[in-house]
Design a protein around this motif. Sequence first.
Motif, PDB file in Angstrom:
ATOM      1  N   THR A   1       7.821   1.835  -3.771  1.00 21.19           N
ATOM      2  CA  THR A   1       8.639   0.704  -3.360  1.00 21.19           C
ATOM      3  C   THR A   1       7.753  -0.534  -3.265  1.00 21.19           C
ATOM      4  O   THR A   1       6.548  -0.427  -3.009  1.00 21.19           O
TER       5      THR A   1
ATOM      6  N   THR B   1       7.254  -7.689  -2.581  1.00 21.25           N
ATOM      7  CA  THR B   1       6.623  -8.909  -3.097  1.00 21.25           C
ATOM      8  C   THR B   1       5.668  -8.637  -4.261  1.00 21.25           C
ATOM      9  O   THR B   1       4.989  -9.552  -4.724  1.00 21.25           O
TER      10      THR B   1
ATOM     11  N   ASN C   1       2.936  -6.417  -4.615  1.00 21.30           N
ATOM     12  CA  ASN C   1       1.583  -5.854  -4.475  1.00 21.30           C
ATOM     13  C   ASN C   1       1.567  -4.357  -4.794  1.00 21.30           C
ATOM     14  O   ASN C   1       0.727  -3.871  -5.564  1.00 21.30           O
TER      15      ASN C   1
ATOM     16  N   TYR D   1       4.471   0.023   0.785  1.00 18.66           N
ATOM     17  CA  TYR D   1       3.907  -1.006   1.669  1.00 18.66           C
ATOM     18  C   TYR D   1       4.211  -0.591   3.105  1.00 18.66           C
ATOM     19  O   TYR D   1       4.861   0.440   3.339  1.00 18.66           O
TER      20      TYR D   1
ATOM     21  N   ASP E   1       7.030  -3.656   9.841  1.00 18.89           N
ATOM     22  CA  ASP E   1       7.196  -3.595  11.298  1.00 18.89           C
ATOM     23  C   ASP E   1       5.839  -3.325  11.939  1.00 18.89           C
ATOM     24  O   ASP E   1       4.881  -3.986  11.629  1.00 18.89           O
TER      25      ASP E   1
ATOM     26  N   ASP F   1      -1.611  -5.408   5.003  1.00 23.65           N
ATOM     27  CA  ASP F   1      -2.283  -6.646   5.383  1.00 23.65           C
ATOM     28  C   ASP F   1      -3.036  -6.374   6.682  1.00 23.65           C
ATOM     29  O   ASP F   1      -2.412  -6.053   7.700  1.00 23.65           O
TER      30      ASP F   1
ATOM     31  N   TYR G   1      -2.303  -7.289  10.406  1.00 27.35           N
ATOM     32  CA  TYR G   1      -1.457  -6.506  11.329  1.00 27.35           C
ATOM     33  C   TYR G   1      -2.292  -5.414  12.000  1.00 27.35           C
ATOM     34  O   TYR G   1      -3.216  -4.877  11.395  1.00 27.35           O
TER      35      TYR G   1
ATOM     36  N   PHE H   1      -2.973  -1.257  10.004  1.00 28.61           N
ATOM     37  CA  PHE H   1      -3.113  -1.490   8.563  1.00 28.61           C
ATOM     38  C   PHE H   1      -2.617  -0.274   7.764  1.00 28.61           C
ATOM     39  O   PHE H   1      -3.056   0.854   7.992  1.00 28.61           O
TER      40      PHE H   1
HETATM   41  C1  LIG Z   1       7.345  -8.612   8.662  1.00 27.95           C
HETATM   42  C2  LIG Z   1       6.159  -7.942   8.027  1.00 27.95           C
HETATM   43  C3  LIG Z   1       5.554  -6.876   8.683  1.00 27.95           C
HETATM   44  C4  LIG Z   1       4.411  -6.252   8.139  1.00 27.95           C
HETATM   45  N1  LIG Z   1       3.809  -5.236   8.831  1.00 27.95           N
HETATM   46  C5  LIG Z   1       2.676  -4.681   8.348  1.00 27.95           C
HETATM   47  C6  LIG Z   1       1.988  -3.651   9.054  1.00 27.95           C
HETATM   48  O1  LIG Z   1       2.396  -3.242  10.137  1.00 27.95           O
HETATM   49  N2  LIG Z   1       0.854  -3.146   8.524  1.00 27.95           N
HETATM   50  C7  LIG Z   1       0.344  -3.594   7.330  1.00 27.95           C
HETATM   51  O2  LIG Z   1      -0.692  -3.094   6.904  1.00 27.95           O
HETATM   52  N3  LIG Z   1       0.984  -4.554   6.619  1.00 27.95           N
HETATM   53  C8  LIG Z   1       2.123  -5.103   7.090  1.00 27.95           C
HETATM   54  N4  LIG Z   1       2.762  -6.095   6.383  1.00 27.95           N
HETATM   55  C9  LIG Z   1       2.177  -6.540   5.110  1.00 27.95           C
HETATM   56  C10 LIG Z   1       2.769  -5.877   3.869  1.00 27.95           C
HETATM   57  O3  LIG Z   1       2.753  -4.465   3.988  1.00 27.95           O
HETATM   58  C11 LIG Z   1       1.939  -6.279   2.662  1.00 27.95           C
HETATM   59  O4  LIG Z   1       2.144  -7.667   2.427  1.00 27.95           O
HETATM   60  C12 LIG Z   1       2.254  -5.482   1.414  1.00 27.95           C
HETATM   61  O5  LIG Z   1       1.234  -5.684   0.455  1.00 27.95           O
HETATM   62  C13 LIG Z   1       3.591  -5.839   0.803  1.00 27.95           C
HETATM   63  O6  LIG Z   1       3.791  -5.009  -0.298  1.00 27.95           O
HETATM   64  P1  LIG Z   1       4.693  -5.405  -1.549  1.00 27.95           P
HETATM   65  O7  LIG Z   1       4.098  -6.685  -2.152  1.00 27.95           O
HETATM   66  O8  LIG Z   1       4.586  -4.263  -2.463  1.00 27.95           O
HETATM   67  O9  LIG Z   1       6.085  -5.643  -1.039  1.00 27.95           O
HETATM   68  C14 LIG Z   1       3.896  -6.717   6.903  1.00 27.95           C
HETATM   69  C15 LIG Z   1       4.532  -7.768   6.242  1.00 27.95           C
HETATM   70  C16 LIG Z   1       5.639  -8.397   6.794  1.00 27.95           C
HETATM   71  C17 LIG Z   1       6.288  -9.546   6.045  1.00 27.95           C
END
Ligand SMILES: Cc1cc2nc3c(=O)[nH]c(=O)nc-3n(C[C@H](O)[C@H](O)[C@H](O)COP(=O)(O)O)c2cc1C
Length: 146
Positions: free
Chosen positions: A8, A11, A13, A56, A59, A91, A94, A97
């Motif tokens: 899944t 954005t 990544n 990803y 929360d 990220d 948070y 991670f």
């Molecule tokens: C509201 C929100 C909550 C997130 N919570 C976490 C988290 O708890 N732990 C983490 O490692 N990343 C967290 N992230 C970062 C995303 O997991 C990260 O940007 C990821 O690479 C998104 O993957 P995608 O580009 O495949 O959708 C969060 C991002 C957002 C917007």
Amino acid sequence: MKAAIIYTSVTGNTSTLADIIHERMEKRGIDTDLIPIDEFHANQLKEYDLIAVGTYSWDNGDLPLEMEDLYEAFEIEDVKHVTTGVFGTGDSFYPYFCGAVDLFRDMLYVHTNLAVTLKVELMPQDDDLDRCDKFCDRLTRELIPA
Ligand SMILES: Cc1cc2nc3c(=O)[nH]c(=O)nc-3n(C[C@H](O)[C@H](O)[C@H](O)COP(=O)(O)O)c2cc1C
């Protein structure tokens, strides 16, 4: 031998990471289905010998909602024979991670032949490519002979 990457991404990544892993599996001569979670049906799980899950985190290091059915399917279906790996992007801003990778890891360890995990900071960079190769090496090395 049937292999799949089920992932899944919102954005982009994790889908980039899934593409890199897919390319590297194919390079190893392993024909691998690349399946976004919304195209995957839980009853397909048993068909595979090797599955890499990509997610990803959301929360507080939680699973994305759309991955919950897959998570539960691994718990319910007979998948002891399936060699698995889990990869994800997160990220480190948070507190927890890539928490979703850890959640899948703990469950897959119990229900499948878990081989390897991989966590990447946001968009994969050049120095992640070696880690992707190692992920694929470990995954294929741990395959259970049919
Ligand atoms: C509201 C929100 C909550 C997130 N919570 C976490 C988290 O708890 N732990 C983490 O490692 N990343 C967290 N992230 C970062 C995303 O997991 C990260 O940007 C990821 O690479 C998104 O993957 P995608 O580009 O495949 O959708 C969060 C991002 C957002 C917007």
